[in-house]
Design a protein around this motif. Sequence first.
Motif, PDB file in Angstrom:
ATOM      1  N   GLY A  37       0.787  -1.229   0.000  1.00 49.88           N
ATOM      2  CA  GLY A  37       0.000   0.000   0.000  1.00 49.88           C
ATOM      3  C   GLY A  37       0.814   1.271   0.000  1.00 49.88           C
ATOM      4  O   GLY A  37       0.265   2.357  -0.173  1.00 49.88           O
ATOM      5  N   THR A  44       3.679   4.088  -1.329  1.00 51.02           N
ATOM      6  CA  THR A  44       4.039   4.681  -2.617  1.00 51.02           C
ATOM      7  C   THR A  44       5.506   5.089  -2.627  1.00 51.02           C
ATOM      8  O   THR A  44       6.013   5.645  -1.654  1.00 51.02           O
ATOM      9  CB  THR A  44       3.152   5.906  -2.902  1.00 51.02           C
ATOM     10  OG1 THR A  44       1.777   5.502  -2.944  1.00 51.02           O
ATOM     11  CG2 THR A  44       3.508   6.556  -4.229  1.00 51.02           C
ATOM     12  N   GLY A  87       1.648  -6.493  -9.783  1.00 53.15           N
ATOM     13  CA  GLY A  87       1.455  -6.057  -8.408  1.00 53.15           C
ATOM     14  C   GLY A  87       1.982  -4.680  -8.099  1.00 53.15           C
ATOM     15  O   GLY A  87       2.042  -4.277  -6.941  1.00 53.15           O
ATOM     16  N   GLN A 105       1.480  -0.625  -9.193  1.00 49.79           N
ATOM     17  CA  GLN A 105       0.690   0.370  -9.916  1.00 49.79           C
ATOM     18  C   GLN A 105       1.565   1.584 -10.232  1.00 49.79           C
ATOM     19  O   GLN A 105       2.093   2.227  -9.330  1.00 49.79           O
ATOM     20  CB  GLN A 105      -0.511   0.808  -9.082  1.00 49.79           C
ATOM     21  CG  GLN A 105      -1.346   1.893  -9.741  1.00 49.79           C
ATOM     22  CD  GLN A 105      -2.429   2.426  -8.809  1.00 49.79           C
ATOM     23  OE1 GLN A 105      -2.556   1.984  -7.672  1.00 49.79           O
ATOM     24  NE2 GLN A 105      -3.215   3.366  -9.302  1.00 49.79           N
ATOM     25  N   LYS A 140       3.157   2.386  -6.751  1.00 49.68           N
ATOM     26  CA  LYS A 140       2.561   1.915  -5.511  1.00 49.68           C
ATOM     27  C   LYS A 140       2.637   0.394  -5.433  1.00 49.68           C
ATOM     28  O   LYS A 140       2.403  -0.300  -6.423  1.00 49.68           O
ATOM     29  CB  LYS A 140       1.101   2.370  -5.421  1.00 49.68           C
ATOM     30  CG  LYS A 140       0.393   2.027  -4.117  1.00 49.68           C
ATOM     31  CD  LYS A 140      -1.016   2.606  -4.111  1.00 49.68           C
ATOM     32  CE  LYS A 140      -1.738   2.341  -2.799  1.00 49.68           C
ATOM     33  NZ  LYS A 140      -3.099   2.925  -2.787  1.00 49.68           N
ATOM     34  N   ASN A 141       2.968  -0.131  -4.250  1.00 49.24           N
ATOM     35  CA  ASN A 141       3.053  -1.573  -4.033  1.00 49.24           C
ATOM     36  C   ASN A 141       1.660  -2.144  -3.758  1.00 49.24           C
ATOM     37  O   ASN A 141       1.054  -1.852  -2.733  1.00 49.24           O
ATOM     38  CB  ASN A 141       3.991  -1.876  -2.868  1.00 49.24           C
ATOM     39  CG  ASN A 141       4.066  -3.359  -2.549  1.00 49.24           C
ATOM     40  OD1 ASN A 141       3.679  -4.199  -3.358  1.00 49.24           O
ATOM     41  ND2 ASN A 141       4.563  -3.688  -1.369  1.00 49.24           N
ATOM     42  N   LEU A 142       1.174  -2.971  -4.663  1.00 47.94           N
ATOM     43  CA  LEU A 142      -0.137  -3.605  -4.498  1.00 47.94           C
ATOM     44  C   LEU A 142      -0.016  -5.070  -4.078  1.00 47.94           C
ATOM     45  O   LEU A 142      -1.027  -5.769  -3.970  1.00 47.94           O
ATOM     46  CB  LEU A 142      -0.945  -3.514  -5.797  1.00 47.94           C
ATOM     47  CG  LEU A 142      -1.253  -2.101  -6.319  1.00 47.94           C
ATOM     48  CD1 LEU A 142      -2.092  -2.183  -7.581  1.00 47.94           C
ATOM     49  CD2 LEU A 142      -1.946  -1.258  -5.258  1.00 47.94           C
ATOM     50  N   TYR A 143       1.204  -5.529  -3.847  1.00 47.53           N
ATOM     51  CA  TYR A 143       1.395  -6.898  -3.373  1.00 47.53           C
ATOM     52  C   TYR A 143       0.984  -7.017  -1.907  1.00 47.53           C
ATOM     53  O   TYR A 143       0.871  -6.017  -1.192  1.00 47.53           O
ATOM     54  CB  TYR A 143       2.856  -7.322  -3.530  1.00 47.53           C
ATOM     55  CG  TYR A 143       3.266  -7.638  -4.950  1.00 47.53           C
ATOM     56  CD1 TYR A 143       2.931  -8.842  -5.548  1.00 47.53           C
ATOM     57  CD2 TYR A 143       3.995  -6.704  -5.694  1.00 47.53           C
ATOM     58  CE1 TYR A 143       3.311  -9.119  -6.859  1.00 47.53           C
ATOM     59  CE2 TYR A 143       4.377  -6.980  -6.993  1.00 47.53           C
ATOM     60  CZ  TYR A 143       4.040  -8.189  -7.572  1.00 47.53           C
ATOM     61  OH  TYR A 143       4.402  -8.459  -8.857  1.00 47.53           O
ATOM     62  N   TYR A 153      -0.364 -10.791  -5.868  1.00 44.75           N
ATOM     63  CA  TYR A 153      -1.156  -9.605  -6.168  1.00 44.75           C
ATOM     64  C   TYR A 153      -2.624 -10.006  -6.209  1.00 44.75           C
ATOM     65  O   TYR A 153      -3.041 -10.832  -7.022  1.00 44.75           O
ATOM     66  CB  TYR A 153      -0.734  -9.013  -7.507  1.00 44.75           C
ATOM     67  CG  TYR A 153      -1.723  -8.009  -8.074  1.00 44.75           C
ATOM     68  CD1 TYR A 153      -2.137  -6.908  -7.326  1.00 44.75           C
ATOM     69  CD2 TYR A 153      -2.230  -8.164  -9.356  1.00 44.75           C
ATOM     70  CE1 TYR A 153      -3.039  -5.998  -7.837  1.00 44.75           C
ATOM     71  CE2 TYR A 153      -3.128  -7.243  -9.888  1.00 44.75           C
ATOM     72  CZ  TYR A 153      -3.533  -6.177  -9.114  1.00 44.75           C
ATOM     73  OH  TYR A 153      -4.423  -5.260  -9.619  1.00 44.75           O
ATOM     74  N   GLN A 183      -6.102  -8.853  -7.074  1.00 45.55           N
ATOM     75  CA  GLN A 183      -6.793  -7.809  -7.827  1.00 45.55           C
ATOM     76  C   GLN A 183      -8.163  -7.508  -7.244  1.00 45.55           C
ATOM     77  O   GLN A 183      -8.646  -6.381  -7.299  1.00 45.55           O
ATOM     78  CB  GLN A 183      -6.925  -8.224  -9.292  1.00 45.55           C
ATOM     79  CG  GLN A 183      -7.479  -7.111 -10.182  1.00 45.55           C
ATOM     80  CD  GLN A 183      -7.443  -7.510 -11.646  1.00 45.55           C
ATOM     81  OE1 GLN A 183      -7.054  -8.618 -11.992  1.00 45.55           O
ATOM     82  NE2 GLN A 183      -7.858  -6.606 -12.505  1.00 45.55           N
TER      83      GLN A 183
END
Length: 291
Positions: free
Chosen positions: A170, A172, A222, A224, A256-259, A286, A288
């Motif tokens: 979450g 950035t 993963g 963004q 941004k880390n979405l993992y 990741y 989604q």
Amino acid sequence: MKKLTLFMLLFLIIMFPMPSFSQSDDQSNDQVILQRAEIEQYALDYTGGIYIDDGKLNGLMNMIEKKVYQAPENAFLDENGQIVEEETGVTIDRSKFDIMFREAFYNDEILRLKVPKRTIYPRVDRAMMEEISKKELGSYVTNFRKTNVERSHNIELAAEAINNHVLFPGETFSFNEVVGERTEEKGYKRAPVIVRGELSEGIGGGICQVSSTLFNAVDLKGVQIVERYAHSRRVPYVPPGRDATVSWWGPDFVFKNLYNEPILIRALVRNGSMIVKIMSTETAEYFQGDD
């Protein structure tokens, strides 16, 4: 004029007394001790020493914090991939100090106050570094001429700035924030840069190769891409449309880390190659979610 200057100096001393820091006999580090006379200086004016001036007390804690603060250091991987242990930091324990100071202020039998400290733990310890360096999520390599000494030097400085950076789920990443302003004071040199489509020289030339290599490495499901800009003309180190230009007062590269796990950036410069690897844990995925 001299009288006015002397008056202002006396006013500042009365309003903002400096704490009489001393070093404890039983501590090898800087242990701050407040003597009885110092404690009494933080009484609210015109109250006969009945009440504490909270503004002065807060200022005192700020000054003590500047003296004793030591930032923690995250565990990291050295150039050989070996883990270097984390180091804890230290700062004033403000809550405990506030209680102890008030007790000492109203108790004449307390002749001195030893300022309490608390440990600051780093975000990344050895155990975490071991976990997030197990799996390679992505990587990218670009090349440059080592004979261009100034440009090569700038690439090495910027790569060092982003190397071992850990981005939690979450969070950035901003290239400009992490690398900071590219100045001569920080060691950056003049080298070719692209300005408004024209090739010229500027401090920090070569930095965009680092940001572009990073962009290609983090171009993953993963991750963004929040902010990315292309150069106004083609650059030779990445294919067309695969670059990420940056400048301190202009474009930034942000992602941004979405993992579900932290990701680790490994950035190395070796023999004319700029290498970026994105690492994480074996369980990094990741999610989604529902579309």
